[in-house]
Design an enzyme around this catalytic site. Structure first.
Site, PDB file in Angstrom:
ATOM      1  N   HIS A  68       0.853  -1.191   0.000  1.00  0.00           N
ATOM      2  CA  HIS A  68       0.000   0.000   0.000  1.00  0.00           C
ATOM      3  C   HIS A  68       0.885   1.234   0.000  1.00  0.00           C
ATOM      4  CE1 HIS A  68      -3.117   2.840   1.557  1.00  0.00           C
ATOM      5  NE2 HIS A  68      -3.853   2.135   0.725  1.00  0.00           N
ATOM      6  N   ILE A  74       1.256   4.459   4.043  1.00  0.00           N
ATOM      7  CA  ILE A  74       0.007   4.993   4.577  1.00  0.00           C
ATOM      8  C   ILE A  74      -0.848   3.805   5.017  1.00  0.00           C
ATOM      9  CG2 ILE A  74      -2.106   6.278   4.053  1.00  0.00           C
ATOM     10  CD1 ILE A  74      -0.516   7.613   1.750  1.00  0.00           C
ATOM     11  N   GLY A  77      -7.339   2.921   4.942  1.00  0.00           N
ATOM     12  CA  GLY A  77      -8.531   3.290   5.699  1.00  0.00           C
ATOM     13  C   GLY A  77      -9.312   2.079   6.173  1.00  0.00           C
ATOM     14  N   VAL A  78      -9.378   1.050   5.351  1.00  0.00           N
ATOM     15  CA  VAL A  78     -10.116  -0.145   5.737  1.00  0.00           C
ATOM     16  C   VAL A  78      -9.499  -0.809   6.968  1.00  0.00           C
ATOM     17  CG1 VAL A  78      -8.900  -1.736   4.187  1.00  0.00           C
ATOM     18  CG2 VAL A  78     -11.267  -2.200   4.811  1.00  0.00           C
ATOM     19  N   GLU A  82     -11.194  -1.493  10.537  1.00  0.00           N
ATOM     20  CA  GLU A  82     -11.102  -2.814  11.166  1.00  0.00           C
ATOM     21  C   GLU A  82     -10.650  -2.695  12.620  1.00  0.00           C
ATOM     22  OE1 GLU A  82     -11.240  -6.874  11.918  1.00  0.00           O
ATOM     23  OE2 GLU A  82     -12.147  -5.751  10.273  1.00  0.00           O
TER      24      GLU A  82
END
Length: 172
Positions: A68, A74, A77-78, A82
């Site tokens: 990523h 970074i 967002g997921v 979580e």
């Protein structure tokens, strides 16, 4: 397994709810998640079935950083969502464990699923070295579902906030 924090008296003379803290080892007993998907390092100020706070220390060794934005690490967002959802599960399972007559068996079997994510806003990048402070407040029960307000911050900066719907039980 738990570390109780003594209840304090509110200004009005009412007793505040008893809160609990859970170590990473406690959390492994509470949740079915394991590395690399265990996203919460500790939980504290947990009012069973009501609310709680948690910590996720973000390390450059997280497996998702390999793919990523590898040249600009970074946290996805997921994965932030979580981590917040796992704090929700800790708050939920704490209600079963801290009841006057605790539930028997494996508490991780009672962890439900994430049903929906709504109004989630991301307002700060999360990078290696950051420590996410997570917050969850369980809301109204809607049959087998429950609404939850969640937030994640780094220091005083909000990183993400929104609402989740979680199932209150896992179907086998």
């Amino acid at each position: 397994m738990t570390t109780a924090i003594a209840p304090a008296r509110a200004a009005a003379g009412k007793e505040k709810p008893k809160t609990f803290a859970y170590s990473s080892d406690d959390i492994k007993r509470m949740l079915p998640h394991r590395w690399p998907m265990l996203m919460i390092d500790r939980a504290y100020d947990v009012v069973p079935g009501v609310s709680g706070r948690g910590v996720k220390s973000v390390s450059v060794n997280e497996p998702f950083f390999a793919g990523h934005y590898p040249d600009h690490s970074i946290m996805p967002g997921v994965m932030i969502v979580e981590a917040m959802a796992q704090l929700v599960a800790v708050v939920y399972v704490a209600e079963l464990l801290e009841a006057p007559t605790p539930a028997e068996g494996d508490p991780s079997g009672s962890v439900g699923y994430l049903g929906s994510i709504s109004s989630m806003k991301f307002s700060r990048l999360v990078v290696p070295g950051d420590q996410l402070t997570l917050e969850a407040k369980l809301g109204q029960k809607l049959g087998g579902l429950r609404s939850v307000s969640v937030r994640a911050s780094v220091g005083t900066e909000l990183a993400a906030a929104g609402s989740l719907i979680v199932t209150t039980e896992r179907k086998g």
